[in-house]
Design a protein around this motif. Structure first.
Motif, PDB file in Angstrom:
ATOM      1  N   PRO A  34      83.992  52.618  24.537  1.00  0.00           N
ATOM      2  CA  PRO A  34      82.695  53.446  24.083  1.00  0.00           C
ATOM      3  C   PRO A  34      82.075  52.665  23.027  1.00  0.00           C
ATOM      4  O   PRO A  34      80.876  52.764  22.846  1.00  0.00           O
ATOM      5  CB  PRO A  34      83.575  54.542  23.684  1.00  0.00           C
ATOM      6  CG  PRO A  34      85.152  54.341  23.413  1.00  0.00           C
ATOM      7  CD  PRO A  34      85.409  53.508  24.683  1.00  0.00           C
ATOM      8  N   LEU A  35      83.002  51.921  22.292  1.00  0.00           N
ATOM      9  CA  LEU A  35      82.224  51.125  21.437  1.00  0.00           C
ATOM     10  C   LEU A  35      81.445  49.810  21.974  1.00  0.00           C
ATOM     11  O   LEU A  35      80.116  49.615  21.325  1.00  0.00           O
ATOM     12  CB  LEU A  35      83.347  50.405  20.333  1.00  0.00           C
ATOM     13  CG  LEU A  35      83.987  51.380  19.456  1.00  0.00           C
ATOM     14  CD1 LEU A  35      85.232  50.717  18.707  1.00  0.00           C
ATOM     15  CD2 LEU A  35      82.885  52.271  18.549  1.00  0.00           C
ATOM     16  N   LEU A  36      81.846  49.298  22.992  1.00  0.00           N
ATOM     17  CA  LEU A  36      81.168  48.377  23.552  1.00  0.00           C
ATOM     18  C   LEU A  36      79.843  48.935  24.449  1.00  0.00           C
ATOM     19  O   LEU A  36      78.944  48.465  24.321  1.00  0.00           O
ATOM     20  CB  LEU A  36      82.070  47.748  24.723  1.00  0.00           C
ATOM     21  CG  LEU A  36      81.461  46.583  25.908  1.00  0.00           C
ATOM     22  CD1 LEU A  36      81.169  45.490  24.782  1.00  0.00           C
ATOM     23  CD2 LEU A  36      82.637  46.102  26.630  1.00  0.00           C
ATOM     24  N   ALA A  37      80.040  50.458  24.972  1.00  0.00           N
ATOM     25  CA  ALA A  37      78.758  50.835  25.387  1.00  0.00           C
ATOM     26  C   ALA A  37      77.810  51.071  24.295  1.00  0.00           C
ATOM     27  O   ALA A  37      76.713  51.328  24.521  1.00  0.00           O
ATOM     28  CB  ALA A  37      79.236  52.247  25.941  1.00  0.00           C
ATOM     29  N   SER A 163      89.777  47.747  18.749  1.00  0.00           N
ATOM     30  CA  SER A 163      88.651  47.749  17.590  1.00  0.00           C
ATOM     31  C   SER A 163      88.515  46.245  16.935  1.00  0.00           C
ATOM     32  O   SER A 163      87.496  45.821  16.930  1.00  0.00           O
ATOM     33  CB  SER A 163      88.700  48.792  16.467  1.00  0.00           C
ATOM     34  OG  SER A 163      88.678  50.194  17.150  1.00  0.00           O
ATOM     35  N   ALA A 164      89.711  45.900  16.656  1.00  0.00           N
ATOM     36  CA  ALA A 164      89.823  44.731  15.936  1.00  0.00           C
ATOM     37  C   ALA A 164      89.509  43.412  17.087  1.00  0.00           C
ATOM     38  O   ALA A 164      88.802  42.511  16.551  1.00  0.00           O
ATOM     39  CB  ALA A 164      91.208  44.338  15.576  1.00  0.00           C
ATOM     40  N   ILE A 253      82.407  57.373  10.078  1.00  0.00           N
ATOM     41  CA  ILE A 253      83.470  56.578  10.292  1.00  0.00           C
ATOM     42  C   ILE A 253      82.902  55.377  10.941  1.00  0.00           C
ATOM     43  O   ILE A 253      82.039  55.305  11.896  1.00  0.00           O
ATOM     44  CB  ILE A 253      84.351  57.280  11.264  1.00  0.00           C
ATOM     45  CG1 ILE A 253      84.865  58.455  10.317  1.00  0.00           C
ATOM     46  CG2 ILE A 253      85.506  56.335  11.660  1.00  0.00           C
ATOM     47  CD1 ILE A 253      86.089  59.278  11.332  1.00  0.00           C
ATOM     48  N   GLY A 254      83.347  54.020  10.585  1.00  0.00           N
ATOM     49  CA  GLY A 254      82.919  52.850  11.259  1.00  0.00           C
ATOM     50  C   GLY A 254      83.835  52.512  12.338  1.00  0.00           C
ATOM     51  O   GLY A 254      84.645  53.474  12.880  1.00  0.00           O
ATOM     52  N   THR A 255      83.605  51.425  12.715  1.00  0.00           N
ATOM     53  CA  THR A 255      84.428  50.676  13.990  1.00  0.00           C
ATOM     54  C   THR A 255      85.955  50.919  13.881  1.00  0.00           C
ATOM     55  O   THR A 255      86.582  51.587  14.689  1.00  0.00           O
ATOM     56  CB  THR A 255      83.642  49.438  14.378  1.00  0.00           C
ATOM     57  OG1 THR A 255      82.392  49.546  14.738  1.00  0.00           O
ATOM     58  CG2 THR A 255      84.607  49.045  15.635  1.00  0.00           C
ATOM     59  N   PHE A 256      86.211  50.484  12.670  1.00  0.00           N
ATOM     60  CA  PHE A 256      87.713  50.272  12.523  1.00  0.00           C
ATOM     61  C   PHE A 256      88.098  51.817  12.369  1.00  0.00           C
ATOM     62  O   PHE A 256      89.357  52.087  12.739  1.00  0.00           O
ATOM     63  CB  PHE A 256      88.327  49.479  11.480  1.00  0.00           C
ATOM     64  CG  PHE A 256      89.517  49.230  11.389  1.00  0.00           C
ATOM     65  CD1 PHE A 256      90.644  48.565  12.184  1.00  0.00           C
ATOM     66  CD2 PHE A 256      90.239  49.801  10.239  1.00  0.00           C
ATOM     67  CE1 PHE A 256      91.853  48.264  11.941  1.00  0.00           C
ATOM     68  CE2 PHE A 256      91.699  49.689  10.099  1.00  0.00           C
ATOM     69  CZ  PHE A 256      92.234  49.070  10.910  1.00  0.00           C
TER      70      PHE A 256
END
Length: 439
Positions: A34-37, A163-164, A253-256
């Motif tokens: 989802p973060l990649l999308a 995430s990392a 909230i951020g990515t991590f």
């Protein structure tokens, strides 16, 4: 008493390790995808397409896939599928390196990964009872361990790692998941082979698929066990589709931090898997399943109303606990009461109902978020979960569950029927008499 002290066979350890490694890779992808999308689009409907694509194979091929698994060698099906998924993930990884990755490619890869999951999960569900001799105590113990480590790997360690790894490069989490599939394939290939329940196929694939589906719909316990995750997937996919946006825009909230939020859900899932057997013994399996479903609905309601990340994390942890216990109790019950020669078809039919509902949940979440508010899909999901709990409570109550277990024990103790005369086809499986408690 014999079952209580009996140890799990050595082969289970290899299966357990294989699924743990694969679950770790899945957890990496679960957070990274989802973060990649989100790096490609902010359109909720486009994100819903990627989410829904992974569930479409169950809609298109679910019942037929179960019939094929009942024909094929189940161990071979598992390792070949995992090897194929390892190769498949190389495609988006290369596309990410070449900077040609797009939403359409992610959706296609999600679809093919879902197709592989259909065959692997169905084969694994059918293989486990054969490996453990269909012992209900061993099945519950094994499912508790499988679910616990799956939760720890895919939810605990995987999301923060995903995430990392995404911060190191868009291809890195995809490569990590590919490696996990390759390792799983090698481990599964080393498992002992189990004989197929029906060595000769005398009926068409479509007829066998219909027999498996009919068996589920004619039995109240099995139907109730199938309806719970079906309605649950509509709810959970509606939440999952917008969760990344909800975390970023409403909770700050951020990515991590998003990976840590998913870890909170996994923490609860680990606890739920650990206490599932206790709940089943204390409340009865049927009542325990009703309680866990209620907990899930109330927890999603709390997530929708969460004022900050800490409350949201607590709500997801409680929801994860309910899901973790359910995912131990329900499969163990199904694997105990379903005949071996129908296990693949019954498992795939039940999973198909759940997975077919998921695309509706994904698009529902995207539409509600677009038309109303980012919190609206969460409130709708909570309402669906609580309504499902009220409807299916009587279908999987203690009385019906105990009747099904007694019938399964009697069937297992009865001598097998004599083979049909040469040249005379077997009777269709769908004509088997109904067990006590069936519709």
């Amino acid at each position: 008493m014999t079952s209580d002290v009996q140890k799990l066979p050595t082969g289970f350890g290899r299966l357990w390790t294989a699924q743990t490694v694969s679950s770790l890779g899945d957890g990496v992808t679960h957070a990274a995808l989802p973060l990649l999308a989100l790096t490609l689009t902010r359109d909720p409907m486009a994100l819903a397409v990627v989410t829904a694509a992974g569930t479409l194979p169950w809609l298109l091929f679910g019942v037929l896939g179960g019939a094929l698994v009942d024909r094929w060698d189940r161990r071979r099906t598992m390792w070949v599928t995992d090897a194929a998924r390892a190769v498949l993930l190389a495609i988006p990884a290369v596309a990410a390196v070449l900077d040609v990755l797009d939403i359409a490619l992610l959706a296609v890869v999600a679809f093919l990964l879902g197709l592989g999951g259909l065959f692997f999960d169905t084969a694994a569900t059918a293989y486990l009872p054969d490996l453990l001799g269909r012992d209900p105590v061993l099945l519950e113990r094994a499912n508790s361990r499988l679910r616990g480590t799956q939760t720890a790997a895919s939810g605990f360690a995987g999301p923060p790692a995903g995430s990392a790894l995404l911060a190191l490069g868009r291809a890195v989490p995809l490569v990590a998941d590919a490696v996990s599939f390759a390792v799983s394939a090698l481990l599964v290939r080393s498992l002992p082979a189990m004989p197929r329940p029906v060595p000769e196929v005398r009926e068409s694939l479509l007829k066998q698929a219909r027999a498996g589906a009919s068996y589920v719909f004619r039995d109240r316990v099995l139907l109730g066990l199938a309806l719970r995750p079906a309605v649950g997937n509509i709810s959970f996919l509606a939440v999952e589709t917008v969760l990344a946006l909800f975390a970023h825009e409403r909770l700050g909230i951020g990515t991590f931090g998003f990976g840590l939020l998913l870890t909170a859900e996994a923490t609860g899932g680990l606890l739920g898997a650990a206490i599932a057997s206790f709940l089943g013994r204390r409340l009865g399996t049927g009542t325990a399943l009703t309680c866990t479903a209620s907990v899930e609905g109330l927890a999603v309601l709390g997530l929708a109303a969460a004022p900050n990340a800490y409350v949201a994390g607590l709500a997801l942890a409680v929801c994860g606990a309910g899901m973790g216990a359910t995912m131990v109790l329900a499969p163990s019950l199904r694997q105990t009461i379903v005949p071996a020669h129908l296990m693949g078809r019954v498992a795939s039919t039940s999973r198909m109902l759940a997975m077919c509902a998921a695309p509706f949940g994904a698009f529902l979440g995207g539409w509600l978020a677009t038309a109303y508010d980012i919190r609206t899909p969460l409130f709708a999901a909570a309402g669906l979960l609580l309504a499902m709990t009220a409807i299916t409570a009587s279908m999987t109550g203690n009385r019906r569950v105990e009747a099904a277990l007694r019938a399964a024990a009697l069937a297992a103790a009865a001598p097998p029927p004599p083979p049909p005369p040469a040249g005379e086809p077997d009777q269709p499986e769908s004509r088997e008499p109904l067990r006590e408690g069936a519709v």
